[in-house]
Scaffold this motif. Structure first.
Motif, mmCIF file in Angstrom:
data_model
loop_
_atom_site.group_PDB
_atom_site.id
_atom_site.type_symbol
_atom_site.label_atom_id
_atom_site.label_comp_id
_atom_site.label_asym_id
_atom_site.label_seq_id
_atom_site.Cartn_x
_atom_site.Cartn_y
_atom_site.Cartn_z
ATOM 1 N N TYR A 35 5.618 -2.150 -1.678
ATOM 2 C CA TYR A 35 5.785 -0.797 -2.190
ATOM 3 C C TYR A 35 7.097 -0.256 -1.640
ATOM 4 O O TYR A 35 7.616 -0.766 -0.643
ATOM 5 N N GLN A 37 9.320 3.626 -0.866
ATOM 6 C CA GLN A 37 9.287 5.088 -0.853
ATOM 7 C C GLN A 37 10.710 5.588 -0.659
ATOM 8 O O GLN A 37 11.276 5.463 0.438
ATOM 9 N N LYS A 42 7.367 9.862 -3.729
ATOM 10 C CA LYS A 42 6.078 9.240 -3.458
ATOM 11 C C LYS A 42 6.206 7.722 -3.275
ATOM 12 O O LYS A 42 7.215 7.120 -3.642
ATOM 13 N N VAL A 43 5.192 7.151 -2.679
ATOM 14 C CA VAL A 43 5.141 5.699 -2.501
ATOM 15 C C VAL A 43 4.906 5.064 -3.869
ATOM 16 O O VAL A 43 4.001 5.458 -4.603
ATOM 17 N N PHE A 45 4.548 1.447 -6.241
ATOM 18 C CA PHE A 45 4.211 0.029 -6.266
ATOM 19 C C PHE A 45 5.362 -0.780 -6.850
ATOM 20 O O PHE A 45 5.976 -0.398 -7.852
ATOM 21 N N MET A 89 12.434 3.259 1.989
ATOM 22 C CA MET A 89 11.564 2.587 2.952
ATOM 23 C C MET A 89 10.728 1.604 2.144
ATOM 24 O O MET A 89 10.135 1.991 1.123
ATOM 25 N N PHE A 91 7.571 -0.939 2.105
ATOM 26 C CA PHE A 91 6.319 -1.243 2.796
ATOM 27 C C PHE A 91 5.693 -2.510 2.233
ATOM 28 O O PHE A 91 5.593 -2.676 1.027
ATOM 29 N N PHE A 109 -1.190 -1.435 5.381
ATOM 30 C CA PHE A 109 0.261 -1.331 5.271
ATOM 31 C C PHE A 109 0.954 -1.630 6.594
ATOM 32 O O PHE A 109 0.429 -1.333 7.668
ATOM 33 N N GLY A 110 2.139 -2.211 6.472
ATOM 34 C CA GLY A 110 2.997 -2.385 7.635
ATOM 35 C C GLY A 110 3.767 -1.113 7.935
ATOM 36 O O GLY A 110 3.672 -0.139 7.175
ATOM 37 N N PRO A 111 4.552 -1.120 9.013
ATOM 38 C CA PRO A 111 5.293 0.076 9.425
ATOM 39 C C PRO A 111 6.512 0.373 8.556
ATOM 40 O O PRO A 111 7.073 1.449 8.642
ATOM 41 N N ARG A 114 13.275 0.331 6.739
ATOM 42 C CA ARG A 114 14.157 1.323 6.103
ATOM 43 C C ARG A 114 15.438 0.625 5.688
ATOM 44 O O ARG A 114 16.176 0.130 6.534
ATOM 45 N N GLY B 42 4.571 4.009 8.748
ATOM 46 C CA GLY B 42 3.732 3.360 7.754
ATOM 47 C C GLY B 42 2.500 4.160 7.406
ATOM 48 O O GLY B 42 2.247 5.225 7.954
ATOM 49 N N LEU B 43 1.721 3.637 6.463
ATOM 50 C CA LEU B 43 0.510 4.300 6.004
ATOM 51 C C LEU B 43 -0.699 3.760 6.759
ATOM 52 O O LEU B 43 -0.874 2.550 6.885
ATOM 53 N N LEU B 100 -1.998 0.162 -6.116
ATOM 54 C CA LEU B 100 -2.236 1.563 -5.796
ATOM 55 C C LEU B 100 -1.144 2.451 -6.366
ATOM 56 O O LEU B 100 0.048 2.169 -6.236
ATOM 57 N N PHE B 102 0.079 6.343 -5.991
ATOM 58 C CA PHE B 102 -0.092 7.395 -4.995
ATOM 59 C C PHE B 102 0.299 8.767 -5.525
ATOM 60 O O PHE B 102 1.142 8.908 -6.408
ATOM 61 N N GLY B 103 -0.308 9.783 -4.919
ATOM 62 C CA GLY B 103 0.146 11.146 -5.112
ATOM 63 C C GLY B 103 1.360 11.396 -4.226
ATOM 64 O O GLY B 103 1.759 10.527 -3.442
#
Lengths: 118, 112
Positions: A35, A37, A42-43, A45, A89, A91, A109-111, A114, B42-43, B100, B102-103
């Motif tokens: 993913y 961001q 927003k995040v 896919f 970023m 993910f 999810f991973g951290p 960036r 991260g999430l 997924l 997301f909002g």
């Protein structure tokens, strides 16, 4: 507790260069995802991967992107020729199974990495 | 494509207060997931809901799914500074291969 790891945490690259972002999913997970961001957005896919092939990809995942599982532990995202708009970023996520109408699987999810394209 | 609308966009509450975050889908909900994101990180998975009317709790956080309204709510009781962050709802569907969507997130700040 098992976790998804990503390297590097921050990557700076020049426009037009190739970058490879690395992820180590949770060891017994079978489905892998990327993913992204963009700052303030927003995040989104990008792609899902199972059994050494792409399961699903979004419109963002064009020919500039590719994914690979080169060995039993790593999962990589390659961007062939980076553009300024690739700055975001990124993910990686993994899940034990694939969600269906009657079953859910959480994605871990991973951290994030960036990526800054200059 | 499915759109997820989160409200409010941001929230500032005093420590100890309760709060609710809503997530409304433009299409049928199959799986609804709540994540927390700390700024620039991260999430973190919180909860997932499937069946209409399903309610789950973890510590002081409760999430509920209203299938008919295509909506989920996340309720935090007696908020603490550690609850601060961005709360994201995500939904999957067979049309997207269960990836997924997301909002935009709800930013929560808890003041002393």
């Amino acid at each position: 507790e098992p976790e998804v790891t990503q390297t590097p945490s921050h990557q700076v690259t020049q426009m037009g260069q190739e970058v490879i972002l690395r992820c180590v999913p949770i060891s017994n997970h079978l489905y892998f995802y990327w993913y992204r961001q963009i700052l303030g957005q927003k995040v989104e896919f990008l792609v899902s991967f199972y059994n050494n092939e792409i399961s699903e990809k979004s419109e963002i995942f064009d020919d500039q992107f590719s994914v690979e599982r080169p060995d039993g532990s790593n999962f990589t995202l390659k961007i062939r020729s980076t553009k300024l708009e690739d700055s975001a970023m990124y993910f990686c996520a993994s899940s034990l199974g694939l969600a269906g109408v009657y079953v859910l699987y959480e994605q871990y999810f991973g951290p994030g990495t960036r990526l800054t394209v200059t | 494509s499915q759109e997820l609308e989160q409200s409010p966009q941001s929230l500032i509450v005093q420590e100890g207060k309760n709060l609710t975050i809503n997530c409304t889908s433009s299409k049928t909900l199959y799986g609804l997931y709540w994540y927390k994101q700390k700024y620039g990180e991260g999430l973190i998975f919180l909860m997932m809901l499937q069946k209409g009317g399903e309610e789950k709790s973890h510590e002081k956080i409760t999430a509920k799914l209203d299938e008919k309204k295509q909506q989920s709510s996340l309720h935090i009781t007696a908020s603490q500074p550690s609850h601060a962050g961005i709360y994201l709802c995500g939904a999957d569907s067979p049309n997207s291969g269960y990836a997924l969507n997301f909002g935009k997130g709800t930013s929560l700040l808890v003041t002393p």
